[in-house]
Design a protein around this motif. Structure first.
Motif, PDB file in Angstrom:
ATOM      1  N   GLU A 184       0.828  -1.295  -0.048  1.00  0.00           N
ATOM      2  CA  GLU A 184       0.069  -0.216   0.130  1.00  0.00           C
ATOM      3  C   GLU A 184       0.824   1.249  -0.059  1.00  0.00           C
ATOM      4  O   GLU A 184       2.083   1.259   0.546  1.00  0.00           O
ATOM      5  CB  GLU A 184      -1.074   0.267   1.214  1.00  0.00           C
ATOM      6  CG  GLU A 184      -1.958  -1.016   1.361  1.00  0.00           C
ATOM      7  CD  GLU A 184      -2.704  -0.749   2.626  1.00  0.00           C
ATOM      8  OE1 GLU A 184      -3.487  -1.654   2.902  1.00  0.00           O
ATOM      9  OE2 GLU A 184      -2.733   0.328   3.214  1.00  0.00           O
ATOM     10  N   MET A 187       0.267   6.359   4.121  1.00  0.00           N
ATOM     11  CA  MET A 187      -0.685   7.482   4.461  1.00  0.00           C
ATOM     12  C   MET A 187      -0.029   8.374   5.466  1.00  0.00           C
ATOM     13  O   MET A 187       0.223   7.373   6.418  1.00  0.00           O
ATOM     14  CB  MET A 187      -2.037   7.046   4.742  1.00  0.00           C
ATOM     15  CG  MET A 187      -2.745   6.539   3.477  1.00  0.00           C
ATOM     16  SD  MET A 187      -4.392   6.206   3.768  1.00  0.00           S
ATOM     17  CE  MET A 187      -4.490   4.814   4.976  1.00  0.00           C
ATOM     18  N   GLU A 191      -3.851   8.809  13.340  1.00  0.00           N
ATOM     19  CA  GLU A 191      -4.837   7.560  13.304  1.00  0.00           C
ATOM     20  C   GLU A 191      -5.975   7.855  14.400  1.00  0.00           C
ATOM     21  O   GLU A 191      -5.646   8.340  15.554  1.00  0.00           O
ATOM     22  CB  GLU A 191      -4.211   6.375  13.801  1.00  0.00           C
ATOM     23  CG  GLU A 191      -3.642   5.969  12.410  1.00  0.00           C
ATOM     24  CD  GLU A 191      -2.812   4.410  12.624  1.00  0.00           C
ATOM     25  OE1 GLU A 191      -3.621   3.582  12.642  1.00  0.00           O
ATOM     26  OE2 GLU A 191      -1.728   4.578  12.750  1.00  0.00           O
ATOM     27  N   GLU A 282      -8.004   0.382   7.976  1.00  0.00           N
ATOM     28  CA  GLU A 282      -8.435  -1.172   8.053  1.00  0.00           C
ATOM     29  C   GLU A 282      -9.883  -1.049   8.660  1.00  0.00           C
ATOM     30  O   GLU A 282     -10.037  -0.260   9.332  1.00  0.00           O
ATOM     31  CB  GLU A 282      -7.383  -1.974   8.818  1.00  0.00           C
ATOM     32  CG  GLU A 282      -7.149  -1.245  10.001  1.00  0.00           C
ATOM     33  CD  GLU A 282      -6.632  -2.328  11.170  1.00  0.00           C
ATOM     34  OE1 GLU A 282      -6.253  -3.695  10.707  1.00  0.00           O
ATOM     35  OE2 GLU A 282      -6.566  -2.086  12.291  1.00  0.00           O
TER      36      GLU A 282
HETATM   37  P1  AMP Z   1      -3.229  -2.619  10.137  1.00  0.00           P
HETATM   38  O1  AMP Z   1      -3.013  -3.906  10.764  1.00  0.00           O
HETATM   39  O2  AMP Z   1      -3.672  -2.663   8.884  1.00  0.00           O
HETATM   40  O3  AMP Z   1      -3.935  -1.740  10.821  1.00  0.00           O
HETATM   41  O4  AMP Z   1      -2.053  -1.847  10.317  1.00  0.00           O
HETATM   42  C1  AMP Z   1      -1.439  -1.620  11.551  1.00  0.00           C
HETATM   43  C2  AMP Z   1      -0.778  -0.344  11.489  1.00  0.00           C
HETATM   44  O5  AMP Z   1       0.019   0.046  10.710  1.00  0.00           O
HETATM   45  C3  AMP Z   1      -1.943   0.775  11.571  1.00  0.00           C
HETATM   46  O6  AMP Z   1      -2.636   1.048  12.438  1.00  0.00           O
HETATM   47  C4  AMP Z   1      -0.882   2.160  10.892  1.00  0.00           C
HETATM   48  O7  AMP Z   1      -0.476   2.635  12.005  1.00  0.00           O
HETATM   49  C5  AMP Z   1       0.011   1.571  10.051  1.00  0.00           C
HETATM   50  N1  AMP Z   1      -0.571   1.505   8.658  1.00  0.00           N
HETATM   51  C6  AMP Z   1      -1.375   0.470   8.124  1.00  0.00           C
HETATM   52  N2  AMP Z   1      -1.498   0.769   6.848  1.00  0.00           N
HETATM   53  C7  AMP Z   1      -0.953   2.225   6.408  1.00  0.00           C
HETATM   54  C8  AMP Z   1      -0.783   2.912   5.356  1.00  0.00           C
HETATM   55  N3  AMP Z   1      -1.385   2.489   4.144  1.00  0.00           N
HETATM   56  N4  AMP Z   1      -0.232   4.046   5.671  1.00  0.00           N
HETATM   57  C9  AMP Z   1       0.408   4.516   6.920  1.00  0.00           C
HETATM   58  N5  AMP Z   1       0.286   3.493   7.854  1.00  0.00           N
HETATM   59  C10 AMP Z   1      -0.452   2.403   7.918  1.00  0.00           C
END
Ligand code: AMP
Ligand code: GLY
Length: 425
Positions: A184, A187, A191, A282
């Motif tokens: 990805e 970003m 959060e 997510e």
């Molecule tokens: P997730 O398990 O998908 O929530 O990812 C865990 C953590 O990774 C998230 O809480 C964000 O801090 C970080 N994260 C996930 N995807 C992104 C993204 N596309 N851009 C920036 N940070 C991300």
């Protein structure tokens, strides 16, 4: 009502605590539960990943409502098994739980309904993924497609780190979760989390929160399951909440229904907020942990009415009775967490603490050994406060922490810093 809650962490202690305050609750059983939950409910040792075992237990105990806490039983269809047996059940089907159990599925749904999220691509081999990383450059985010207990995501600041993450995924570090990788766009922003109940058609917002995923103060060090949370999260302004409902949540819920997998349960949107707009990071298909602790502290007994209305498909007429309050929860973890840590260390002083609607210590990973409470996990206790301001909630939560005698534990002292500033600062 006889109620069965599946799970045994701080989230389930908070759910049990709220549910049992409701006069409708006659009997409450939590499986497997923990030492704190045992103080307010019956605990039962059943395999919560086995839908047949859950149904048999629920029928034998005349259960009227099953509430599924964690994602793992949802992903394997325990809610489907319960509903097929005619049990009133809170939690999505395995098909709808794919919003958490497959990151690529979530991205497809977002694209289909136009929900704003990071640009992405899915890869099933390392060579193509590596070429994509080289073409895009860092920072870039690499994720194992499936459920990896929060450990499948690498926010890479260099290409080398991203490529190492791809290699880990395709070398089987995450088992079946790593059959594919999602890469990805990175970003930037702040959060926050937004929680809605959904009965397949209608949605009801039940609060916002901000988690603290890194183990160290100032959001440094490795990622964890969450070191503390507070609610509401002021970064989610009413205008951004409306945008999230209109552009992300409602379109997703409609798209899931269109696909024949209507979503019923709590939908937890992890958001990235920048320049007054939110994009989806997510979805999770269950309450957050420790976010549930602050949400339940704020909702109290009405949580049961709302959960029941969700399971019965009656959300259209449901309302949340909001108080002008704030809640904050501090996670106490075993030294070494999220790495190697000891278990079985003794925790003293818990009996003397208040346990009411302003101060509660929820148990996340504890067990009883004779007369003693001992640590039985990485995240162990959630000291939670509720007050008229976030500063008051924080003071109440840390007031609990300071009275707990557990030399082998630690916590972050800065929970709430994005809203309140650094302690002493
Ligand atoms: P997730 O398990 O998908 O929530 O990812 C865990 C953590 O990774 C998230 O809480 C964000 O801090 C970080 N994260 C996930 N995807 C992104 C993204 N596309 N851009 C920036 N940070 C991300
Ligand atoms: N606290 C993050 C989660 O429950 O996923």
């Amino acid at each position: 009502m006889n109620i069965l809650i599946l799970g045994g962490g701080g989230r389930e202690h908070a759910l049990a605590w709220a549910v049992q305050q409701n006069p409708k609750c006659d009997r409450l059983i939590v499986a497997p539960g923990n030492a704190g939950i045992a103080g307010i409910a019956e605990c039962a040792a059943i395999d919560i990943l086995d839908g047949g075992a859950v149904v048999t237990f629920a029928e034998e105990n005349a259960i009227d409502l099953v509430i599924v806490g964690p994602e793992a039983p949802l992903a394997v269809g325990v809610a489907d098994a319960c509903r097929a047996a005619g049990l009133l059940t809170f939690g999505p089907s395995a098909a709808a739980a794919r919003l958490e159990s497959s990151k690529a599925f979530t991205k497809e749904v977002c694209d289909a309904c136009g929900a704003p999220t990071a640009a992405w691509a899915r890869f099933s081999d390392a060579a193509a993924a590596t070429a994509h990383i080289r073409a895009r450059g860092a920072p870039i985010v690499v994720k194992a497609d499936g459920l990896a207990a929060g450990k499948g995501v690498t926010v890479a600041t260099t290409e080398a780190e991203a490529i190492a993450a791809v290699e880990a995924i395709f070398s089987g570090a995450f088992g079946a979760a790593g059959a594919a990788a999602v890469i990805e766009e990175f970003m930037e922003g702040e959060e926050a989390s937004f929680f809605v109940l959904c009965d397949g058609t209608d949605v009801l917002p039940i609060g916002t929160a901000q988690d603290h995923k890194r183990v160290g103060e100032g959001d440094t060090g490795p990622n964890t399951g969450g070191m503390g949370a507070y609610s509401p999260a002021p970064v989610l302004t009413p205008a951004i909440e409306r945008q999230v409902l209109d552009e992300i949540i409602r379109p997703t819920v409609a798209e899931m229904a269109r696909r024949g997998a209507p979503f019923q349960g709590v939908l937890y949107a992890g958001l990235m907020i920048a320049e007054g707009r939110a994009r989806l990071v997510e979805y999770n298909v269950r309450f957050g942990d420790p976010e549930a602790q602050v949400l339940m502290m704020r909702l109290g007994a009405q949580a049961l009415d709302l959960i029941q209305a969700t399971a019965e498909g009656r959300l259209a007429g449901a309302r949340v009775n909001w108080a002008e309050d704030h809640a904050l929860s501090v996670v106490m973890a075993a030294r070494g967490y999220p790495g190697a840590h000891a278990t079985g260390t003794v925790i003293r002083g818990l009996e003397a603490l208040p346990a009411d609607s302003r101060q509660m210590v929820f148990h996340a990973g504890t067990a009883r050994r004779g007369a003693e409470i001992v640590a039985a996990g990485g995240r162990v206790l959630n000291a939670t406060g509720r007050g008229a301001s976030l500063a008051e909630a924080r003071a109440l939560a840390y007031g609990l922490v300071d009275r707990i005698d557990w030399p082998e534990g630690f916590c972050r002292r800065d929970i709430g810093w994005r809203a309140l500033g650094q302690p002493g600062g």
